[in-house]
Scaffold this motif. Structure first.
Motif, PDB file in Angstrom:
ATOM      1  N   ALA A 115       0.871  -1.147   0.139  1.00 20.19           N
ATOM      2  CA  ALA A 115       0.032   0.094   0.110  1.00 20.19           C
ATOM      3  C   ALA A 115       0.706   1.349  -0.095  1.00 20.19           C
ATOM      4  CB  ALA A 115      -0.864   0.042   1.200  1.00 20.19           C
ATOM      5  N   PHE A 116       0.362   2.379  -0.481  1.00 18.91           N
ATOM      6  CA  PHE A 116       1.176   3.449  -0.503  1.00 18.91           C
ATOM      7  C   PHE A 116       1.998   4.071   0.749  1.00 18.91           C
ATOM      8  CE2 PHE A 116      -0.965   7.357   1.311  1.00 18.91           C
ATOM      9  CZ  PHE A 116      -2.192   6.843   1.773  1.00 18.91           C
ATOM     10  N   LYS A 117       1.364   3.572   1.924  1.00 23.14           N
ATOM     11  CA  LYS A 117       1.832   3.944   3.329  1.00 23.14           C
ATOM     12  C   LYS A 117       3.411   3.566   3.219  1.00 23.14           C
ATOM     13  CE  LYS A 117      -2.373   4.997   4.516  1.00 23.14           C
ATOM     14  NZ  LYS A 117      -2.941   5.791   4.880  1.00 23.14           N
ATOM     15  N   ASP A 118       3.899   2.576   2.445  1.00 25.20           N
ATOM     16  CA  ASP A 118       4.982   2.298   2.798  1.00 25.20           C
ATOM     17  C   ASP A 118       6.003   3.180   2.456  1.00 25.20           C
ATOM     18  OD1 ASP A 118       4.713  -0.379   3.907  1.00 25.20           O
ATOM     19  OD2 ASP A 118       4.420  -1.142   1.672  1.00 25.20           O
ATOM     20  N   GLY A 157      -6.465   0.216   8.284  1.00 27.23           N
ATOM     21  CA  GLY A 157      -5.661  -1.043   7.817  1.00 27.23           C
ATOM     22  C   GLY A 157      -4.435  -0.868   7.115  1.00 27.23           C
ATOM     23  N   ASP A 158      -4.066  -0.084   6.512  1.00 23.41           N
ATOM     24  CA  ASP A 158      -2.959   0.286   6.030  1.00 23.41           C
ATOM     25  C   ASP A 158      -1.740   0.878   6.526  1.00 23.41           C
ATOM     26  OD1 ASP A 158      -3.796  -1.191   3.477  1.00 23.41           O
ATOM     27  OD2 ASP A 158      -4.569   0.377   2.554  1.00 23.41           O
ATOM     28  N   THR A 159      -1.989   1.752   7.263  1.00 20.56           N
ATOM     29  CA  THR A 159      -1.250   2.356   7.889  1.00 20.56           C
ATOM     30  C   THR A 159      -0.554   1.584   8.947  1.00 20.56           C
ATOM     31  OG1 THR A 159      -2.032   4.531   7.912  1.00 20.56           O
ATOM     32  CG2 THR A 159      -0.615   4.317   9.591  1.00 20.56           C
ATOM     33  N   VAL A 204      -7.145  11.687  -6.284  1.00 12.78           N
ATOM     34  CA  VAL A 204      -6.380  10.849  -5.007  1.00 12.78           C
ATOM     35  C   VAL A 204      -7.520  10.300  -4.309  1.00 12.78           C
ATOM     36  CG1 VAL A 204      -4.689  11.177  -3.203  1.00 12.78           C
ATOM     37  CG2 VAL A 204      -4.320  12.805  -5.234  1.00 12.78           C
ATOM     38  N   PRO A 205      -7.628   9.098  -4.129  1.00 14.71           N
ATOM     39  CA  PRO A 205      -8.426   8.575  -3.195  1.00 14.71           C
ATOM     40  C   PRO A 205      -8.163   9.087  -1.809  1.00 14.71           C
ATOM     41  CG  PRO A 205      -7.240   6.719  -4.487  1.00 14.71           C
ATOM     42  CD  PRO A 205      -6.599   7.857  -4.591  1.00 14.71           C
ATOM     43  N   SER A 206      -9.160   9.468  -1.205  1.00 15.04           N
ATOM     44  CA  SER A 206      -8.807  10.510   0.097  1.00 15.04           C
ATOM     45  C   SER A 206      -9.722   9.868   0.982  1.00 15.04           C
ATOM     46  CB  SER A 206      -9.060  11.897  -0.188  1.00 15.04           C
ATOM     47  OG  SER A 206      -8.011  12.291  -1.270  1.00 15.04           O
ATOM     48  N   GLY A 207      -9.085  10.014   2.416  1.00 16.75           N
ATOM     49  CA  GLY A 207      -9.716   9.508   3.678  1.00 16.75           C
ATOM     50  C   GLY A 207      -9.389  10.616   4.788  1.00 16.75           C
ATOM     51  N   ASN A 208      -7.920  10.477   5.242  1.00 20.76           N
ATOM     52  CA  ASN A 208      -7.484  11.381   6.419  1.00 20.76           C
ATOM     53  C   ASN A 208      -6.801  12.652   5.703  1.00 20.76           C
ATOM     54  OD1 ASN A 208      -7.588  11.291   8.792  1.00 20.76           O
ATOM     55  ND2 ASN A 208      -6.106  10.043   9.385  1.00 20.76           N
ATOM     56  N   PHE A 209      -6.917  12.695   4.215  1.00 21.98           N
ATOM     57  CA  PHE A 209      -6.177  13.758   3.394  1.00 21.98           C
ATOM     58  C   PHE A 209      -4.710  14.091   3.429  1.00 21.98           C
ATOM     59  CE2 PHE A 209      -6.398  18.408   2.012  1.00 21.98           C
ATOM     60  CZ  PHE A 209      -7.503  18.287   1.029  1.00 21.98           C
ATOM     61  N   GLY A 210      -4.095  12.946   3.794  1.00 14.68           N
ATOM     62  CA  GLY A 210      -2.831  13.224   4.112  1.00 14.68           C
ATOM     63  C   GLY A 210      -1.978  13.279   2.696  1.00 14.68           C
ATOM     64  N   ASP A 211      -2.674  12.067   1.921  1.00 16.53           N
ATOM     65  CA  ASP A 211      -1.684  11.752   0.398  1.00 16.53           C
ATOM     66  C   ASP A 211      -2.074  13.008  -0.449  1.00 16.53           C
ATOM     67  OD1 ASP A 211      -0.392  10.190  -1.125  1.00 16.53           O
ATOM     68  OD2 ASP A 211      -2.029   8.882  -1.738  1.00 16.53           O
ATOM     69  N   ILE A 212      -3.351  13.523  -0.528  1.00 14.85           N
ATOM     70  CA  ILE A 212      -3.561  14.655  -1.557  1.00 14.85           C
ATOM     71  C   ILE A 212      -2.812  15.800  -0.940  1.00 14.85           C
ATOM     72  CG2 ILE A 212      -5.706  15.389  -0.438  1.00 14.85           C
ATOM     73  CD1 ILE A 212      -6.850  15.506  -3.421  1.00 14.85           C
ATOM     74  N   PRO A 270     -12.611   0.148   2.686  1.00 13.67           N
ATOM     75  CA  PRO A 270     -12.577   0.513   4.159  1.00 13.67           C
ATOM     76  C   PRO A 270     -11.469   1.515   4.685  1.00 13.67           C
ATOM     77  CG  PRO A 270     -11.820  -1.804   3.669  1.00 13.67           C
ATOM     78  CD  PRO A 270     -12.351  -1.232   2.402  1.00 13.67           C
ATOM     79  N   ALA A 271     -10.311   1.498   3.873  1.00 13.60           N
ATOM     80  CA  ALA A 271      -9.332   2.412   4.458  1.00 13.60           C
ATOM     81  C   ALA A 271      -9.560   3.682   4.609  1.00 13.60           C
ATOM     82  CB  ALA A 271      -8.140   1.917   3.641  1.00 13.60           C
ATOM     83  N   MET A 272     -10.653   3.945   3.742  1.00 14.69           N
ATOM     84  CA  MET A 272     -10.983   5.213   3.295  1.00 14.69           C
ATOM     85  C   MET A 272     -12.372   5.813   4.401  1.00 14.69           C
ATOM     86  SD  MET A 272     -10.011   6.240  -0.326  1.00 14.69           S
ATOM     87  CE  MET A 272     -11.458   6.006  -1.041  1.00 14.69           C
ATOM     88  N   ASP A 273     -12.795   4.652   5.243  1.00 14.05           N
ATOM     89  CA  ASP A 273     -13.977   4.811   6.046  1.00 14.05           C
ATOM     90  C   ASP A 273     -13.940   5.727   7.395  1.00 14.05           C
ATOM     91  OD1 ASP A 273     -15.369   3.386   4.145  1.00 14.05           O
ATOM     92  OD2 ASP A 273     -15.693   1.487   5.467  1.00 14.05           O
ATOM     93  N   PRO A 290     -10.297  -1.365  -4.743  1.00 20.13           N
ATOM     94  CA  PRO A 290     -11.371  -0.578  -4.550  1.00 20.13           C
ATOM     95  C   PRO A 290     -11.276   0.918  -4.300  1.00 20.13           C
ATOM     96  CG  PRO A 290     -11.340  -2.130  -2.682  1.00 20.13           C
ATOM     97  CD  PRO A 290     -10.419  -2.557  -3.751  1.00 20.13           C
ATOM     98  N   HIS A 291     -10.080   1.184  -3.325  1.00 17.14           N
ATOM     99  CA  HIS A 291      -9.526   2.602  -3.205  1.00 17.14           C
ATOM    100  C   HIS A 291      -9.469   3.314  -4.689  1.00 17.14           C
ATOM    101  CE1 HIS A 291      -9.367   0.011   0.350  1.00 17.14           C
ATOM    102  NE2 HIS A 291      -9.642   1.193   1.029  1.00 17.14           N
ATOM    103  N   THR A 292      -8.291   2.301  -5.159  1.00 23.47           N
ATOM    104  CA  THR A 292      -7.987   2.997  -6.608  1.00 23.47           C
ATOM    105  C   THR A 292      -8.956   3.237  -7.478  1.00 23.47           C
ATOM    106  OG1 THR A 292      -5.865   1.784  -6.036  1.00 23.47           O
ATOM    107  CG2 THR A 292      -6.163   2.432  -8.368  1.00 23.47           C
ATOM    108  N   SER A 306      -2.606   5.041  -7.651  1.00 24.36           N
ATOM    109  CA  SER A 306      -3.154   3.658  -6.924  1.00 24.36           C
ATOM    110  C   SER A 306      -2.433   3.264  -5.643  1.00 24.36           C
ATOM    111  CB  SER A 306      -2.558   2.677  -8.256  1.00 24.36           C
ATOM    112  OG  SER A 306      -3.094   1.325  -7.716  1.00 24.36           O
ATOM    113  N   THR A 307      -3.315   3.253  -4.687  1.00 29.11           N
ATOM    114  CA  THR A 307      -3.083   3.370  -3.528  1.00 29.11           C
ATOM    115  C   THR A 307      -2.822   2.127  -2.765  1.00 29.11           C
ATOM    116  OG1 THR A 307      -5.481   3.750  -2.870  1.00 29.11           O
ATOM    117  CG2 THR A 307      -3.561   5.878  -2.846  1.00 29.11           C
ATOM    118  N   ALA A 308      -3.185   0.886  -3.282  1.00 28.36           N
ATOM    119  CA  ALA A 308      -3.125  -0.590  -2.663  1.00 28.36           C
ATOM    120  C   ALA A 308      -3.082  -1.499  -3.740  1.00 28.36           C
ATOM    121  CB  ALA A 308      -4.324  -0.745  -1.636  1.00 28.36           C
ATOM    122  N   HIS A 309      -2.513  -2.521  -3.364  1.00 27.26           N
ATOM    123  CA  HIS A 309      -2.692  -3.809  -4.339  1.00 27.26           C
ATOM    124  C   HIS A 309      -4.071  -4.531  -4.125  1.00 27.26           C
ATOM    125  CE1 HIS A 309      -1.904  -7.785  -5.942  1.00 27.26           C
ATOM    126  NE2 HIS A 309      -0.651  -7.346  -6.354  1.00 27.26           N
TER     127      HIS A 309
END
Ligand SMILES: Cc1ncc(COP(=O)(O)O)c(C=O)c1O
Ligand SMILES: N[C@@H](CCOP(=O)(O)O)C(=O)O
Length: 541
Positions: free
Chosen positions: A130-133, A170-172, A287-295, A352-355, A447-449, A473-476
């Motif tokens: 996932a992109f968190k890495d 889930g990913d962090t 950018v698929p967004s949840g916590n707004f860090g990536d964008i 779910p990682a964006m819930d 699904p996030h991607t 593309s944020t996750a496999h």
């Protein structure tokens, strides 16, 4: 605001080899003048705000970075923020080299052409897919570097012991655990919402048995986990006994490390399409967004000088960000009737990682919007910064006490809309996107991607002619077997086990697991943190 303007918050052009030390302030105005090392180790400001650089350096030589490798580019970008006085250049290079040697792609974050004007930036080639890495491999090594330096010549309880507390949908969680497992002088506590992460994500976290890794399954949702983390940071008691550290994107180093792939993807596009895309041309990012860090990392790249036409915020049905861009109101209220019925306001979706109900990094953008608004009054910079801090503190206080704030001033919203637009993608639309792109290209989107790609497709209809869109593309896809199989089960040639599942995931479910369940109660978590750190320090774990 136009890109590269010397607007408030933008610093002077600097060259990467002679960078002045950046200092940091809190978005809520009570804390300022901190060094990079301070903000990385502290994570969250004492006033509850998030750290941002006092000036955003201009990458004036960015065009000459076009052909650099990912690691050389990372060095140049990070050097704009990290002075050699804080981390000598050779050490920084070594931290970067080690951080990205764990990736499976020579490009670290390769860009591929998906369809028409849409390109996909694959961010899932690190250890946990996932992109968190990208940020957390770096942050793990950074923590280690600072701790080794602080602890030189110290023994036992005199050593600086960092207690990392993080929340994950889930990913962090797994990325932080892989970045920190086995490292000396660090304990890591990851809180995930029990039963609300994907089975693979849960296994990736709970099968890591290193003594310094502690998984806590919280009875609640991701926002409850994030609130517990913030309550711990605000608690004078635990702060007096433990040095807390953050791995979530509240930690500035996370955002900083993520700015690199915005530049790198731009350069890859210029190399891949020399006839159609020239250096200096603008690009859109979805950018698929949840916590707004990536964008937000993209926003910093833009403010440093990268030519960006627009950022497309792609949300799932937990759409607080999309509602803000549509209405100017930032309100927690339930995404829809089903979420309201679930009582906690967060809807469980196929991504779910964006819930996430409240996006913690939005606070950083709010500061810049408030700053720009204040600057229009023509006062001095100190005044503008003070105003911005006060405005953000007031908004965030309303969010806490009233469940929301806004509408914000029309100029603030207009400014947000100049740089960003938003799209909300429902679960059925996510499934349709996975199916449509599989049929059209043979590519399997997670699904996030898919949320990001669907938003990119819509945005392409409005984008100026010829402006390419890079969709992150944020996750496999194998991390989200349920959603992917639901979408593609009946498609010709789809074979999850043999064509999608990477070998690293095979047999995870047979491994020993360690996880503790805990109520949605920050004091209960505090007790566990104390108990487990003590056991670790006494060598009982
Ligand atoms: C796979 C995936 N996509 C997108 C996101 C959203 O990113 P951000 O929280 O930085 O907005 C997350 C979680 O953060 C994620 O894990
Ligand atoms: N989607 C995230 C939630 C935490 O976000 P972060 O970027 O602030 O760490 C996750 O997968 O844990």
């Amino acid at each position: 605001m136009s890109n590269g303007d010397a607007v408030n918050g933008n610093g002077p052009a600097v060259d990467a080899t002679h960078t002045p030390s950046q200092r940091y302030l809190s978005t809520r105005g009570e804390d300022s003048g901190l060094s990079f090392e301070d903000v990385v180790l502290k994570g969250l400001a004492t006033d509850g705000g998030l750290y941002i650089p006092e000036e955003i350096p201009q990458a004036s030589e960015w065009q000459s970075w076009k052909d650099l490798s990912f690691t050389d580019l990372a060095f140049n970008i990070l050097s704009l923020y990290i002075s050699p006085a804080e981390i000598p250049a050779d050490d920084l290079r070594d931290i970067i080299r080690r951080s990205y040697s764990t990736f499976r792609s020579e490009h670290v974050t390769p860009l591929i052409h998906l369809k028409d004007n849409i390109h996909l930036l694959e961010l899932f080639h690190g250890p946990t897919f996932a992109f968190k890495d990208v940020a957390l491999q770096f942050l793990g090594n950074l923590f280690e570097y600072f701790l080794v330096r602080r602890n030189a010549g110290k023994e036992g309880r005199d050593r600086y012991h960092l207690t990392v507390v993080g929340a994950t949908s889930g990913d962090t969680g797994s990325a932080a655990i892989y970045g920190l497992r086995g490292k000396q002088d660090v304990s890591v506590f990851m809180l995930h919402p029990k039963g609300r992460v994907s089975p693979i994500q849960e296994l990736q976290m709970t099968t890591v048995l290193d003594a310094n890794v502690h998984n806590l399954a919280v009875t609640g949702n991701f926002d409850n986990c994030q609130d517990i983390v913030k309550a711990l940071f605000a608690d004078p008691d635990i702060n007096a006994t433990h040095k807390l550290g953050a791995v979530n994107s509240i930690n500035w180093a996370r955002i900083l490390a993520q700015t690199v792939y915005y530049f790198y993807s731009y350069f890859q596009l210029a190399r891949q399409r020399p006839d159609a895309f020239k250096m200096g041309d603008k690009v859109r990012f979805s950018v698929p967004s949840g916590n707004f860090g990536d964008i937000l990392a993209g926003y910093f790249a833009f403010r440093m000088g990268l030519p960006v036409d627009k950022f497309v915020i792609a949300t799932n049905e937990n759409d607080i960000l999309d509602r803000f861009w549509k209405t100017g109101r930032y309100e927690k209220k339930a995404a829809d009737a089903q979420a309201a019925a679930e009582a906690d306001g967060v809807k469980e979706t196929l991504s779910p990682a964006m819930d996430i109900l409240v996006s913690s990094n939005f606070e950083r953008l709010l500061w810049f919007l408030a700053y720009e608004f204040a600057a229009a009054a023509g006062m001095d910079d100190e005044w503008n910064k003070r105003q911005a801090g006060q405005e953000v503190a007031a908004w965030l206080s309303d969010l806490k006490t009233k469940g929301g704030f806004g509408p914000v001033y029309p100029d603030v919203l207009a400014s947000a809309r100049r740089t960003f637009e938003s799209e909300r993608v429902s679960d059925p639309e996510t499934l349709d996107a996975i199916r449509a792109f599989y049929r059209g290209t043979g590519y399997v989107l997670d699904p996030h991607t898919a949320v990001g790609v669907e938003a990119a497709r819509r945005s392409a209809e409005r984008a100026p002619q010829g402006v390419p869109i890079i969709s992150l593309s944020t996750a496999h896809p194998a991390k989200f077997a349920g959603a992917v199989t639901l979408a593609l089960d009946k498609e010709d040639g789809f074979d999850f086990e043999n064509k999608v599942l990477p070998e690293q995931f095979v047999g995870l479910d047979k491994k020993e697991k360690r996880v503790r369940e805990v109520a949605n109660d920050w004091k209960a978590v505090r007790d566990i943190v104390r108990e487990e750190v003590e056991a670790e320090l006494q060598g009982k774990r």
